[in-house]
Every structure is written in C-alpha cells, then in structure tokens.
Design a protein around this motif. Structure first.
Motif, mmCIF file in Angstrom:
data_model
loop_
_atom_site.group_PDB
_atom_site.id
_atom_site.type_symbol
_atom_site.label_atom_id
_atom_site.label_comp_id
_atom_site.label_asym_id
_atom_site.label_seq_id
_atom_site.Cartn_x
_atom_site.Cartn_y
_atom_site.Cartn_z
ATOM 1 N N ARG A 6 -22.208 -12.567 36.552
ATOM 2 C CA ARG A 6 -21.176 -12.479 35.659
ATOM 3 C C ARG A 6 -21.080 -13.856 35.086
ATOM 4 N NH1 ARG A 6 -18.398 -9.110 39.242
ATOM 5 N NH2 ARG A 6 -17.234 -11.020 40.039
ATOM 6 N N ILE A 7 -21.189 -15.089 35.846
ATOM 7 C CA ILE A 7 -20.923 -16.542 35.318
ATOM 8 C C ILE A 7 -22.216 -16.679 34.453
ATOM 9 C CG2 ILE A 7 -21.290 -18.833 36.350
ATOM 10 C CD1 ILE A 7 -19.652 -17.924 38.884
ATOM 11 N N GLY A 14 -21.522 -17.973 25.851
ATOM 12 C CA GLY A 14 -20.972 -19.323 25.264
ATOM 13 C C GLY A 14 -21.783 -20.246 24.618
ATOM 14 N N LEU A 15 -23.285 -20.119 25.078
ATOM 15 C CA LEU A 15 -24.277 -21.013 24.525
ATOM 16 C C LEU A 15 -24.795 -20.226 23.344
ATOM 17 C CD1 LEU A 15 -26.182 -22.459 27.600
ATOM 18 C CD2 LEU A 15 -24.677 -23.408 26.231
ATOM 19 N N LEU A 20 -28.110 -20.343 18.412
ATOM 20 C CA LEU A 20 -28.558 -19.656 16.920
ATOM 21 C C LEU A 20 -28.274 -20.704 15.977
ATOM 22 C CD1 LEU A 20 -26.427 -16.273 17.154
ATOM 23 C CD2 LEU A 20 -29.150 -16.649 17.505
ATOM 24 N N ILE A 21 -27.083 -21.512 15.975
ATOM 25 C CA ILE A 21 -27.528 -22.598 15.028
ATOM 26 C C ILE A 21 -28.413 -23.509 14.895
ATOM 27 C CG2 ILE A 21 -25.944 -24.768 14.041
ATOM 28 C CD1 ILE A 21 -23.472 -23.062 14.918
#
Length: 291
Positions: A6-7, A14-15, A20-21
């Motif tokens: 899960r972590i 979050g990353l 993607l950017i």
C-alpha cells in the motif's frame, strides 16, 4: 494487500503527475528533436527528409568541434574550480555561527541572481573603458596589463570561466554542508580518541563519507556546463570569431538565427549524446567505493 504494498502504491500515485510532466516535457522532446534532425526544415512549411546529412555535417563542421572544445574548458573549470572551492568553503563553514551564516549567504547570493544580470555585471567589470578591472590595474600602475578582456580571442574564453565559477559555487557548497552535517558526531569523537590528524581525517573519513554527494555534484557540473548558454550569450554571443562559442549557443544560432531547425535538432541530439558519454565516463572514473 500488505502495508508495504500500500505504501509503494501510494508513493507511485504521488509521483505519477510529476513523472508524466517530465516524460512529456523532457523525454519525448529529446526523441522528437532527434527525429527532426533527419529533415531539412526552416521552422515553417514542409520538411524535407535528408537522412543523416545533418548529423554528418555536424561531425564535419569545425565550428562544432571548436564549440565542443570551449565546452570542455568550461567543464574542466567547473569540475576543478567550483567543486573544490565549494568543498573547502563547506569544510570551513559547517558550524552555524552568525558570521559563517553571513558568509554562506554571500557565497550563495550569485546563484539567486539571474544569469543575465550576472552577465551584465561581469561585462561592465571587463569593459575596456569603464570596467573596474582595467580601472584597478590603472590605479596600481599596471597600465601594460590592461586589455580588451572579452574582445581578444586568445583570452576571452578564459575570462568567461571566472564568472561561471563564481556564479555556481553556492549550490555545491550547500550540498556539501548538508552532507558533512549528516556525518555522525560519534565518528568525529572516535577519530579524536584514535589521534587521527585533520589531513588524514579528511582523506580517510570525511571524503569517503560524502563521496556519493561529490559524484552527484560532478554530474550536475558536467550537465550544467554542457548546456551553458545565457551568460555567454549576454557577454559575448559566442564571439569574437566563434572564440567563445559553446554547443548551446552554436545550436541556438543555427536554429533561430539561420533558421536551420533540422540542423539545430541534430546539434542538440549530439549535445545529449556527448553529455551522456562524459557523465558515464566521469562516474566510471569515480566508481571507487570508499566504504
């Protein structure tokens, strides 16, 4: 699902936006630029496929290799100028006294300034008529030493190394201070008990403990030096007679001044390849594992 899974999933989510950017605005344009290197394109209109002609021209162009040589001078000045000076300052300014914090701030201040501002400041320092450097030489009775610092092809490249080194010492100093402060105080206590001298401690304990940080600094130095542009553009624009031309300014001039977008794309691809080779070579030379 376990807690560890899960972590990891939470970290991946979050990353994801930043990844993607980075892919869309950094990775994909690299391949897109390499693709356009196969075309004769003016930036507008149809692009004509010419195969490897642009890349062959890059290899055969003496100005490209002159720019590469100048970039190697900048790389050498950065690696053997910025990093040693930053490391020495970090060793001297590890404590947090008011005086040391003021010195840290003054060393880091050039990094806060825009490179355009730094270029303008140093252009005035080197100015042959109103520059501070020639004024000081005149005041010291050294009139024979006064020169056209940025107009003489023999010395202009070397004079540009000084503001480049001065401008980027601060970030590496902060990196090294952070690395030094992460060294456990118990190690210092043990070295004092064993009677280890300061020189031996530096080379046997301190440098091995921060060697990974030094390697990262070298990578940043090389990559930053190979894409150097703005300061050179403001101070000399690659002149006189291409004596201060760098790879980035050479690519810019061919792309946006001559409107050879295909050739400029080939040059940018060559810059990326040379950067990777130099970074991999530096990491191979520094692969010694002190621990």
């Amino acid at each position: 699902m376990t807690a560890a899974a899960r972590i990891r999933g939470f970290i991946a989510i979050g990353l994801l936006p930043a990844t993607l950017i980075f892919v869309f605005f950094a990775i994909i344009p690299i391949f897109w630029s390499a693709y356009y290197g196969f075309f004769d394109w003016k930036g507008i209109g149809a692009a004509k496929f010419i195969g490897f002609d642009n890349y062959v021209e890059v290899i055969r162009d003496p100005i490209f290799w002159l720019s590469f040589k100048n970039n190697m001078l900048i790389v050498a000045a950065s690696v053997f100028g910025q990093i040693p000076i930053a490391l020495i300052l970090a060793l001297l300014l590890t404590s947090s006294s008011l005086f040391q914090r003021m010195i840290r701030a003054s060393v880091f201040m050039p990094m806060v300034l825009s490179s355009v501002v730094v270029g303008i400041i140093w252009s005035y320092i080197y100015h042959p008529q109103i520059g501070i450097l020639n004024f000081l030489l005149d005041g010291l009775g050294l009139e024979s030493w006064k020169m056209q610092w940025l107009s003489d092809p023999k010395i202009s490249m070397y004079m540009l190394m000084i503001p480049i080194i001065w401008n980027y010492i601060g970030p590496y100093m902060i990196m090294f201070i952070a690395a030094l402060q992460n060294i456990s105080p118990e190690i210092d206590d043990a070295s004092r008990i064993d009677g280890v001298g300061p020189v031996r401690k530096l080379f046997s304990i301190t440098l091995p403990m921060i060697w990974d940080t030094i390697k990262v600094a070298v990578v940043l130095c090389i990559s930053g030096s190979l894409k150097a542009f703005d300061l050179i553009y403001v101070m000399t624009n690659g002149g006189p007679a291409h004596s201060t031309e760098l790879l980035a300014s050479y690519m810019y001039n061919n792309t946006f001044n001559v409107f050879r977008f295909g050739y400029g794309s080939a040059v940018s691809t060559a810059i990326i390849i040379l950067s990777l080779l130099l970074i991999l070579g530096s990491q191979y030379l520094m692969k010694r594992n002190y621990r």
